[in-house]
Design an enzyme around this catalytic site. Structure first.
Site, PDB file in Angstrom:
ATOM      1  CB  CYS A 345      -0.923  -0.004   1.222  1.00 35.90           C
ATOM      2  SG  CYS A 345      -2.073  -1.385   1.243  1.00 35.90           S
ATOM      3  CD  GLU A 346       4.860   4.379  -0.589  1.00 37.12           C
ATOM      4  OE1 GLU A 346       4.911   5.164  -1.554  1.00 37.12           O
ATOM      5  OE2 GLU A 346       4.609   4.734   0.583  1.00 37.12           O
TER       6      GLU A 346
END
Length: 429
Positions: A345-346
């Site tokens: 989640c980046e």
């Protein structure tokens, strides 16, 4: 630099079988070329009888790799107690370990000297008072020339770096050590990283030999070695030229001859190559698991930046090869730009980011294709992390005898949760 033809020929035909046996993702290292690189170092600098490479453990901290280094006669550049422990674990003695730590507690010095010993390389003049008694007979300091030199790579300008003893403090640092009992001395510096111009290191040797002359004259001491640190680069991009090791050796040899003519002795030459030793001889192998279309085209693979963070953190370029189901490279480039992404989640979790400086056209990648990311043999697995619960992958070694050996298993959920198992401890206020 992109994989050598020899590495490709040894690996690619067997990669589908290796991936089926071990599962992706994994880093795999090629023992034959690691040894060849080490032997080339020894050959080029054989004119200096005391030459020694201290492999930078931080680049690839795996006991199987360290054993190869020790077998070649190399020592280890360590910057933490776990790295020192690993070096001792494979058989390193006190003269085989250069302990260079840039923010070090008294406890660490006590521990490293009490448990096997090492060569202490102090990073600050204040650290002299933190070294336990009896003070070591052999001592070294890391020198930072400040504005006298320009730096480069990931270290930046020496004056702005957190490393090393200032120029105006260096003589006093050795004076303090001498007064505490030091009788043998070395001098170290490292002010650049991933440098491809060998002339930079020639200037570094000139600088160190001049400093040796100055300190020796003021304090009446003689230096056993100078250590030019690491920083020798590798060409990550195909158009870049390889480092001229022969040119470096020949020009340094001339400087050492001149020093010997003036002073009647020659110090030993040490270096601490990490990236140069293993970087080109490792790759990250991952499988394409999703083909996606956002406002641009993406391929999702089963590795993420927890396995290789350089592209995300530094915008680094890593060459990519795609194999088809038969283990053959796909040579034809797609007209559609593709980004290769992981599952964090980046948004910067991208090995190839078509909106960055590392953008390039790639072959068409479909689900199930093997994707090989080059030059991950240094600062690849070692810089991994566990953000988002995405765990670090396994490591394999392609041995000289043709075996493929698991040298580190992948992390699992029990590893991730392991530090949550502990004896309760409460401080009531």
């Amino acid at each position: 630099m992109p994989m050598s033809r020899e590495f490709q020929n040894r690996l690619y035909p067997h990669l589908p079988e290796i991936a089926a046996e071990f599962g992706t993702p994994f880093h795999i290292y090629y023992e034959t070329e690691i040894r060849a690189t080490g032997e080339s170092l020894k050959s080029e600098f054989g004119w200096n009888p005391g030459f020694r490479e201290f492999f930078a453990v931080k680049a690839l901290p795996n006991p199987s790799i360290l054993k190869i280094m020790l077998e070649m006669g190399f020592g280890f550049d360590c910057s933490s107690l776990p790295e020192v422990y690993m070096a001792h674990q494979v058989g390193a003695g006190p003269d085989d370990i250069m302990f260079t730590s840039n923010n070090t507690s008294r406890h660490e010095y006590e521990s490293v000297l009490a448990n096997g010993g090492c060569i202490l390389n102090l990073d600050d003049i204040s650290f002299v008072s933190k070294v336990p008694e009896p003070f070591p007979e052999l001592i070294c300091f890391r020198y930072n020339p400040g504005e006298k030199r320009s730096g480069g790579g990931f270290i930046g300008k020496p004056k702005e770096a957190k490393y090393g003893v200032r120029h105006d403090q260096i003589v006093e640092a050795y004076r303090l050590a001498k007064n505490l009992g030091a009788k043998r001395f070395g001098l170290h510096t490292m002010i650049v990283s991933n440098e491809l111009d060998f002339r930079y290191f020639v200037k570094t040797v000139q600088m160190l030999l001049a400093l040796v002359e100055k300190i020796s004259k003021e304090l009446g001491v003689q230096f056993e070695f100078i250590n030019i640190g690491g920083g020798i680069g590798i060409p990550y991009r195909p158009e870049q030229e390889q480092f001229n090791l022969t040119g470096l050796s020949r020009q340094i040899e001339q400087l050492f001859r001149q020093f010997h003519e003036s002073h009647g002795y020659t110090p030993r030459l040490f270096m601490e190559s990490g990236r140069y030793m293993t970087g080109p001889h490792g790759v990250l192998v991952t499988t394409a698991i999703n083909r996606m279309s956002k406002y641009f085209e993406l391929v999702g693979v089963d590795a993420c930046m927890s396995a290789l963070m350089r592209p995300a953190v530094y915008g680094a370029y890593h060459q990519v090869t795609v194999l088809d189901g038969n283990g053959q490279p796909k040579d034809a480039l797609s007209n559609t730009p593709l980004s290769i992404v992981g599952s964090l989640c980046e948004n910067w979790d991208q090995f190839v980011n078509q909106h960055s400086a590392n953008a390039r056209l790639l072959p068409d990648i479909q689900e199930g294709d093997l994707v090989i990311i080059h030059d991950t043999g240094a600062h690849g697995h070692a810089m991994g992390f566990q953000y988002n619960g995405r765990l670090r992958p396994k490591e394999l070694l392609l041995c000289q005898d043709g075996r493929v050996v698991l040298i580190r298993r992948e992390e699992n959920i029990a590893d991730y949760l392991g530090t949550l198992v502990f004896e309760p401890k409460v401080l009531r206020l």
